[in-house]
Design a protein around this motif. Structure first.
Motif, short mmCIF file in Angstrom:
data_model
loop_
_atom_site.label_atom_id
_atom_site.label_comp_id
_atom_site.label_asym_id
_atom_site.label_seq_id
_atom_site.Cartn_x
_atom_site.Cartn_y
_atom_site.Cartn_z
N SER A 404 0.85 -1.20 0.00
CA SER A 404 0.00 0.00 0.00
C SER A 404 0.89 1.25 0.00
CB SER A 404 -0.88 0.06 1.26
OG SER A 404 -1.04 -1.21 1.81
N ARG A 405 0.39 2.27 -0.69
CA ARG A 405 1.12 3.55 -0.70
C ARG A 405 0.99 4.27 0.63
NH1 ARG A 405 1.97 5.42 -6.19
NH2 ARG A 405 3.22 3.69 -6.95
N HIS A 406 -0.14 3.96 1.31
CA HIS A 406 -0.44 4.71 2.53
C HIS A 406 -1.08 3.77 3.55
CE1 HIS A 406 -2.81 7.74 4.92
NE2 HIS A 406 -1.56 8.09 5.07
N VAL A 407 -0.51 3.73 4.73
CA VAL A 407 -1.05 2.86 5.78
C VAL A 407 -1.48 3.75 6.94
CG1 VAL A 407 -0.54 0.95 7.34
CG2 VAL A 407 0.58 1.05 5.10
N GLU A 408 -2.80 3.69 7.29
CA GLU A 408 -3.29 4.63 8.31
C GLU A 408 -3.01 4.12 9.72
OE1 GLU A 408 -6.88 2.21 6.94
OE2 GLU A 408 -4.97 2.92 6.18
N SER A 409 -3.06 5.03 10.67
CA SER A 409 -2.76 4.73 12.08
C SER A 409 -3.62 3.60 12.62
CB SER A 409 -3.07 5.96 12.93
OG SER A 409 -1.98 6.82 12.93
N GLY A 410 -3.02 2.84 13.51
CA GLY A 410 -3.79 1.90 14.32
C GLY A 410 -3.96 0.52 13.77
N VAL A 411 -3.58 0.27 12.53
CA VAL A 411 -3.90 -1.03 11.92
C VAL A 411 -2.80 -2.08 12.15
CG1 VAL A 411 -5.21 0.11 10.09
CG2 VAL A 411 -2.81 -0.51 9.69
N LEU A 412 -3.18 -3.30 11.88
CA LEU A 412 -2.22 -4.40 11.74
C LEU A 412 -2.16 -4.73 10.27
CD1 LEU A 412 -0.56 -6.98 12.66
CD2 LEU A 412 -2.75 -8.17 12.65
N LEU A 413 -0.98 -4.83 9.73
CA LEU A 413 -0.82 -5.27 8.34
C LEU A 413 -0.19 -6.65 8.35
CD1 LEU A 413 0.84 -2.54 6.10
CD2 LEU A 413 -1.56 -3.23 6.15
N LEU A 414 -0.75 -7.51 7.53
CA LEU A 414 -0.21 -8.86 7.52
C LEU A 414 -0.41 -9.44 6.13
CD1 LEU A 414 -0.79 -11.43 10.28
CD2 LEU A 414 -1.46 -12.04 7.97
N SER A 415 0.65 -9.83 5.47
CA SER A 415 0.48 -10.52 4.19
C SER A 415 1.31 -11.78 4.25
CB SER A 415 0.95 -9.64 3.03
OG SER A 415 2.34 -9.63 2.92
N ARG A 416 0.59 -12.89 4.31
CA ARG A 416 1.32 -14.15 4.36
C ARG A 416 0.54 -15.17 3.55
NH1 ARG A 416 2.29 -14.54 10.80
NH2 ARG A 416 3.72 -12.78 10.89
N ALA A 417 1.25 -16.00 2.84
CA ALA A 417 0.57 -17.13 2.20
C ALA A 417 0.12 -18.06 3.32
CB ALA A 417 1.53 -17.83 1.27
N LYS A 418 -1.06 -18.63 3.14
CA LYS A 418 -1.56 -19.55 4.17
C LYS A 418 -0.63 -20.76 4.22
CE LYS A 418 -6.15 -21.48 5.34
NZ LYS A 418 -5.92 -21.64 6.71
N ILE A 419 -0.31 -21.17 5.42
CA ILE A 419 0.66 -22.27 5.53
C ILE A 419 -0.03 -23.62 5.28
CG2 ILE A 419 0.43 -22.61 8.04
CD1 ILE A 419 3.60 -22.74 7.99
N ARG A 420 0.63 -24.50 4.57
CA ARG A 420 0.09 -25.83 4.29
C ARG A 420 0.88 -26.85 5.07
NH1 ARG A 420 0.85 -27.36 -1.56
NH2 ARG A 420 -0.10 -29.33 -0.96
N LYS A 421 0.22 -27.89 5.48
CA LYS A 421 0.94 -28.93 6.19
C LYS A 421 0.68 -30.25 5.47
CE LYS A 421 -0.15 -30.15 10.53
NZ LYS A 421 -0.35 -29.79 11.94
N VAL A 422 1.73 -30.94 5.02
CA VAL A 422 1.57 -32.24 4.34
C VAL A 422 2.11 -33.32 5.28
CG1 VAL A 422 2.13 -33.59 2.29
CG2 VAL A 422 1.88 -31.09 2.12
N GLU A 423 1.22 -34.12 5.79
CA GLU A 423 1.61 -35.14 6.78
C GLU A 423 2.61 -36.15 6.19
OE1 GLU A 423 0.64 -35.14 9.92
OE2 GLU A 423 -1.07 -33.75 9.90
N HIS A 424 3.60 -36.49 6.96
CA HIS A 424 4.56 -37.56 6.64
C HIS A 424 5.37 -37.35 5.37
CE1 HIS A 424 2.28 -39.31 9.75
NE2 HIS A 424 1.20 -39.51 9.00
#
Ligand code: UD1
Ligand code: CA
Length: 435
Positions: A404-424
């Motif tokens: 973002s060009r502009h992030v306003e006060s007070g927020v949480l920013l989070l950009s993450r790919a959802k984690i996958r879990k492959v058993e075994h």
């Protein structure tokens, strides 16, 4: 009170022994051209300083004009009148006492030149005694005193063993120069008009020549890059000593490099291996081992070890840790403890820069700015794509790419790919048995 004095500095030569595209007198010592140091010392003694130029004269003139206004420049006709004697041909000193200095002796100080100002002789010339006199003109001294100077290239085997050498500073009465300069001949090994031949001419007429013993610490001539490096060692020792006496703490000072334009205020500490360049200004700050600070301001801050503060940064009340690079940024009350690149950024109080944060200021064509307000928490491995403004009181989660060009006060920013879990997966991939 000394009589008024004119100083002439010879800086027209090519300096071929430097093996360089750059004119000899423009080679840097402690961040300033060699000639700068000499002119500075000369101006401390008189208002009449003339610099003789020819080779790369525009560059040489500009480099000095940038720092000193009241210097006269005279151009030597090096085709018709080559040599240190030819250099004085068109110079018109204002006063009766004339001090001539070679332009390649950057270690002279106003104090070290004092001895030349009081001489009662017609000529006072500088001498030092060297174990290895090579490269210098030898001074032939008889029972009655100085007779003449013979240049190395013109010297015979016996003369070459003479250890008294001409350091390259002379005090003349103006009338002596006027009388003998026109009589110089260029019938010598280099086909040049040697200023040094004035001595023999004057002696033949019974004029007095007084030798003044000087030290290499102040009068060393620089002809090669090896000489340049040796002069730098002496200059650095002086700069460090000056600042240590002014209260700057230094650990293993011999390993610290400080440009002549750097200034310190309050109580500063420098650890081993630190390099500080340009017109940097440090106030009550601590620079830790192997850090580099270039042309920047540090106030009430600690930096390093192994940090790199690049030009035009202003760092105040801030902690910068290891492997952090800062460029053209203003940081006030910030913590950036580890492994970051902060370029073209303005970052305000209470903000924490996590490990691995990068301001992505360049898109391959242009540079863009990042503005970060107060009390922002940038998690580890965050990239901020500039241009970007983050207002006060923002949390950016670890691993986020801020697009973002502009992030306003007070927020949480989070950009993450959802984690996958492959058993075994591990066991099947390596064909191992599951425990
Ligand atoms: C000169 C002296 C030598 C002395 C030594 C001390 C002469 C002939 N020799 O030798 O006796 O021991 O300095 O360091 O003077 N320059 C000009 N115009 C010229 C030639 C030189 O302005 O045509 C300037 C150079 O830029 C330099 C200075 O004069 O700053 C000295 O010239 P350089 O060639 O270095 O002389 P040296 O061989 O070192
Ligand atoms: Ca020289």
């Amino acid at each position: 009170m000394n009589e008024p004095l004119s100083i002439i500095i010879l800086a027209a030569g090519k300096g071929s022994r430097m093996k360089s595209q750059t004119a000899k007198v423009l080679h840097d010592i402690s961040g300033r051209p060699m000639l700068y140091h000499i002119v500075k010392s000369a101006l401390a003694l008189t208002d009449d300083v003339t610099v003789v130029v020819s080779h790369q004269k525009e560059a040489v003139t500009a480099a000095i004009r940038e720092h000193f206004e009241s210097v006269t420049f005279v151009t030597q006709d090096t085709e018709r009148f080559p040599g240190t004697g030819g250099a004085l041909k068109n110079v018109a000193p204002r006063y009766d006492n004339v001090l001539v200095l070679n332009g390649d002796m950057p270690l002279v100080t106003p104090e070290s030149l004092q001895g030349f100002l009081q001489g009662g002789a017609d000529i006072t010339m500088s001498i030092f005694d060297l174990e290895d006199p090579s490269g210098y003109g030898r001074v032939v001294i008889s029972d009655v005193g100085v007779e003449r100077i013979v240049e190395e290239k013109d010297a015979n085997a016996a003369e070459l063993t003479i250890r008294h050498v001409n350091a390259g500073v002379y005090a003349f009465r103006k009338s002596v120069l006027e009388r003998y300069l026109p009589r110089l001949s260029n019938a010598n090994a280099q086909g040049e008009y040697y200023l040094t031949d004035v001595i023999a001419l004057a002696r033949a007429d019974g004029l007095s020549v007084e030798p003044l013993l000087v030290d290499e610490e102040h009068f060393k001539g620089v002809n090669s890059k090896a000489d340049l490096a040796a002069a730098e060692v002496i200059m650095q020792r002086r700069i460090r000593e000056k600042w240590m006496l002014a209260g700057v703490g230094m650990q293993l000072p011999e390993t610290i490099y400080i440009d002549e334009a750097v200034t310190f205020e309050g109580e500063c500490r420098l650890e081993n291996g630190v390099r500080i360049t340009g017109e940097s200004r440090l106030v009550n700050s601590h620079v830790k081992a192997y850090s580099v600070v270039e042309e920047s301001v540090l106030i009430d801050s600690d930096v390093g070890p192994m940090a790199h503060i690049r030009p035009a940064s202003r760092i105040e009340g801030t902690h910068i840790g290891n492997f952090v690079e800062v460029k053209k940024s203003t940081l006030r009350g910030v913590k950036a403890g580890h492994l970051s690149y902060l370029g073209d950024a303005t970052i305000d109080e209470g903000t924490n820069i996590g490990a691995g944060v990068i301001t992505c200021n360049y898109d391959g064509r242009k540079k863009y700015e990042t503005r970060i307000g107060k009390n922002v928490f940038l998690g580890s491995d965050t990239q901020v794509i500039a241009p970007c403004t983050i207002e006060d009181d923002v949390i950016v989660a670890a691993g986020t790419t801020v697009t973002s060009r502009h992030v306003e006060s007070g927020v949480l920013l989070l950009s993450r790919a959802k984690i996958r879990k492959v058993e075994h997966f591990f066991y099947s991939f390596f064909g191992k048995e599951r425990p």
